[in-house]
Design a protein around this motif. Sequence first.
Motif, short mmCIF file in Angstrom:
data_model
loop_
_atom_site.label_atom_id
_atom_site.label_comp_id
_atom_site.label_asym_id
_atom_site.label_seq_id
_atom_site.Cartn_x
_atom_site.Cartn_y
_atom_site.Cartn_z
N ILE A 153 -5.13 -28.60 13.23
CA ILE A 153 -6.33 -29.42 13.37
C ILE A 153 -6.54 -30.22 12.08
CG2 ILE A 153 -8.83 -29.41 13.73
CD1 ILE A 153 -8.49 -26.77 15.26
N ILE A 154 -6.76 -31.52 12.23
CA ILE A 154 -7.05 -32.41 11.10
C ILE A 154 -8.41 -33.06 11.33
CG2 ILE A 154 -6.27 -34.40 9.75
CD1 ILE A 154 -3.74 -32.87 12.01
N VAL A 175 -11.63 -35.59 15.25
CA VAL A 175 -10.72 -34.46 15.31
C VAL A 175 -9.37 -34.96 15.83
CG1 VAL A 175 -10.31 -32.14 16.24
CG2 VAL A 175 -12.67 -32.92 15.82
N THR A 176 -8.32 -34.74 15.06
CA THR A 176 -6.96 -35.03 15.51
C THR A 176 -6.13 -33.75 15.39
OG1 THR A 176 -6.30 -35.80 13.30
CG2 THR A 176 -7.11 -37.45 14.84
N TRP A 177 -4.89 -33.80 15.85
CA TRP A 177 -4.08 -32.58 15.89
C TRP A 177 -2.60 -32.95 15.81
CZ3 TRP A 177 -7.79 -34.06 19.39
CH2 TRP A 177 -7.32 -34.79 20.51
N ALA A 224 -3.32 -37.93 24.53
CA ALA A 224 -4.48 -38.19 23.67
C ALA A 224 -4.14 -37.84 22.22
CB ALA A 224 -5.68 -37.40 24.14
N THR A 225 -4.76 -38.54 21.28
CA THR A 225 -4.49 -38.30 19.86
C THR A 225 -5.73 -37.93 19.07
OG1 THR A 225 -4.75 -40.67 19.38
CG2 THR A 225 -2.52 -39.87 19.87
N VAL A 244 -8.98 -26.54 19.38
CA VAL A 244 -8.10 -27.52 20.02
C VAL A 244 -7.08 -26.73 20.83
CG1 VAL A 244 -6.39 -29.34 19.71
CG2 VAL A 244 -8.42 -29.26 18.23
N GLU A 245 -7.00 -27.04 22.12
CA GLU A 245 -6.08 -26.33 23.02
C GLU A 245 -5.05 -27.30 23.58
OE1 GLU A 245 -6.25 -24.37 27.51
OE2 GLU A 245 -8.02 -24.21 26.21
N HIS A 246 -3.78 -26.90 23.55
CA HIS A 246 -2.70 -27.61 24.22
C HIS A 246 -2.28 -26.76 25.42
CE1 HIS A 246 -1.32 -30.08 20.44
NE2 HIS A 246 -2.50 -30.44 20.90
#
Length: 300
Positions: A153-154, A175-177, A224-225, A244-246
């Motif tokens: 998580i960034i 929030v990015t990842w 999505a980014t 954050v879930e993938h």
Amino acid sequence: MKLIDFKFLLIIFTIVVSNFAIATANQVEESQTDITFVVVGKTGNFGQEPSGIISALNYHFFAEIFVQENGQVKKSSLFTPSNPSEAIPFLDSGYALEMHGGRYLSEPELEENYPDGSYIFSYDTPSTGPMEQPIGLVNSSADSSRLPDAPQIILSQNGEIVSPSLIQPDTSLTVTWSAFNDGKSDPMGIVNDLVFVIMGNCNGERISHSGRPFENTPYLDFSATEFVIPAEHLLPENAYQISVEHAVVDTTITGGVPGLATFATTTFLDIMTLGSATNGSACPEILKNFDAGQTDLRRL
């Protein structure tokens, strides 16, 4: 075969596939009016430290039934491959009907208790009548895992990366990842692999959510980014929890009800806003998790 004949057949095939996808989408919308979708899955939960280090918290099995607005589910239960004769009831969490299995220190332990196979949703609604909906939960092979890598998580504000403990409360939070390398489009055209971003407050309430499919609202898939949390969701001197879930998904439809089998990985990160809490907005001394996935089995 002549080239022109081949091109003609290719066009016909494309039209048939497109019409099938459209018919599938219409079936989801029109054939029943009570359930949005059902999902069964295995998940790995990870915690991210402020330094960026990520470590495993637990591995978990779950099943959920999401109910449409004004929808009704009279009764619901789940049958598992390990005990196909025992009906495990779903419980109402307030936003979905849920069934949760145990939490385990390793994925092999999870697999031992919830093996791959057919998981059967049994429910009764006014628009479907009594239903049994099987969903196959299957790994690609016995010696590998379909759980995606834990997302990193960034966080950023005003275009600059920001520390989780130095969040400005009057500024939106982006929030990015890390890349969802396992993410892909759904060959059935029902729903692609998914990304979920959620923020909970220190009282365990979900106050920001990136959305779910089939609800006629925006949501995120593997392409999505980023997800932006509005400034109004952030109070001064408050603790928050971001996940954050993938999710890799296999899709089916039974009686107009979309069914998802998922292998998902979630990363949780605690954040803190700057400033001074105003009257009535301070966090309690003991913070409440918004998701049981945050349970760190190593510390129990």
